[in-house]
Design an enzyme around this catalytic site. Structure first.
Site, short mmCIF file in Angstrom:
data_model
loop_
_atom_site.label_atom_id
_atom_site.label_comp_id
_atom_site.label_asym_id
_atom_site.label_seq_id
_atom_site.Cartn_x
_atom_site.Cartn_y
_atom_site.Cartn_z
N HIS A 67 -0.44 -3.74 0.55
CA HIS A 67 0.28 -2.51 0.91
C HIS A 67 -0.65 -1.31 1.05
O HIS A 67 -0.27 -0.30 1.63
CB HIS A 67 1.40 -2.22 -0.10
CG HIS A 67 0.95 -1.69 -1.42
ND1 HIS A 67 0.85 -2.47 -2.56
CD2 HIS A 67 0.56 -0.44 -1.81
CE1 HIS A 67 0.45 -1.73 -3.57
NE2 HIS A 67 0.26 -0.50 -3.14
N ASP A 115 1.18 -9.74 -2.04
CA ASP A 115 0.63 -8.40 -1.83
C ASP A 115 -0.87 -8.41 -2.12
O ASP A 115 -1.34 -7.94 -3.16
CB ASP A 115 1.35 -7.41 -2.74
CG ASP A 115 0.96 -5.97 -2.48
OD1 ASP A 115 0.31 -5.70 -1.45
OD2 ASP A 115 1.31 -5.11 -3.31
N SER A 209 -3.29 1.08 -7.27
CA SER A 209 -2.93 -0.10 -6.48
C SER A 209 -4.19 -0.79 -5.97
O SER A 209 -5.17 -0.15 -5.58
CB SER A 209 -2.08 0.30 -5.27
OG SER A 209 -0.80 0.71 -5.68
#
Length: 258
Positions: A67, A115, A209
């Site tokens: 992402h 992801d 992230s």
């Protein structure tokens, strides 16, 4: 960009808003960490702005969350290694442009399934005391396993800026069932590509992230998403590097890109 991509991008932005509203945006209660203690870490920048953390799985490949980069233009992304402080211009950092970005065909921005992404750089980094690769995990993570996670996440609830200095903390692996209520709040589900970790009072948060979860010196997980940072009732979701599908993707991507 077609309507499906428009929807995916809108969903990703909305999810990030839901995930981090009313949270203190940083690795909560983390500690400063010198890059020489984690020389595999790299910061990822889009259009000159820090967006995510990554890890060097080779001198020319960076592992991060899909992402972070799946909908970015590769020519606007720069990866920097060898720095502790993002703003310290005196540090001997190395910056590289991106040749290509690869993520699994079945990556889902709606659920966070698979992801994970591999960034190939135009030219390799130079190995040194501040720049080194990390091996991938080769063991299954058990309940209670301690995992180190580090990144440059933002430092305050107003989300005005990220932490300039690299932060680190330890979290513990928990049952994936413990993530299910949190995922349901976001309309997500926990899939086989995910593992979960938490610890009271500390966790990764926005800006972390793509950060690697490290166990016994090996990369075992990648930060994917979470809600209510540092709340043990809402564990952080990670992509499980030792999952068979994830591992097959990484093996094929690294072989193809080499």
């Amino acid at each position: 960009m077609n309507s499906r991509n428009n929807f995916a991008l809108l969903f990703a932005v909305l999810s990030w808003f839901l995930i981090y509203t009313n949270a203190q945006y940083r690795i909560w209660n983390g500690k400063d960490r010198n890059i020489e203690k984690s020389p595999y870490l790299a910061s990822i920048h889009d259009s000159g702005i820090y967006i995510c953390t990554g890890a060097l799985i080779s001198l020319q490949m960076v592992l991060t969350a899909a992402h972070c980069v799946a909908y970015s233009r590769g020519n606007l992304i720069v990866v920097e290694a060898g720095i502790t402080d993002l703003d310290d211009t005196t540090e001997d950092g190395q910056m590289r442009g991106v040749e290509s970005i690869h993520h699994p065909c079945d990556y889902s921005p709606e659920t966070g399934h698979m992801d994970i992404a591999v960034i190939k750089l135009h030219t390799p980094f130079r190995r040194g005391s501040r720049v080194e690769i990390i091996e991938l995990c080769d063991t299954t993570l058990n309940l209670g396993t301690k995992m180190r996670v580090s990144g440059w996440g933002a430092t305050s609830g107003d989300n005005e800026r990220y932490s300039c200095t690299l932060q680190t903390t330890n979290v513990n692996i928990v049952l994936t069932q413990e993530c299910a209520p949190m995922a349901a709040i976001l309309g997500n589900m926990i899939t086989e590509s995910m593992i979960c970790a938490t610890r009271d009072g500390t966790s990764p948060c926005q800006g972390d992230s793509g950060a690697p979860g490290v166990v016994k010196g090996k990369l075992c997980a990648v930060v994917s998403y979470g809600i209510c940072c540092a709340n043990p009732s809402y564990p952080t979701v990670y992509t499980d590097v030792n999952n068979a599908k994830v591992r097959n993707f990484l093996r094929d991507a690294m072989a193809w890109l080499s």
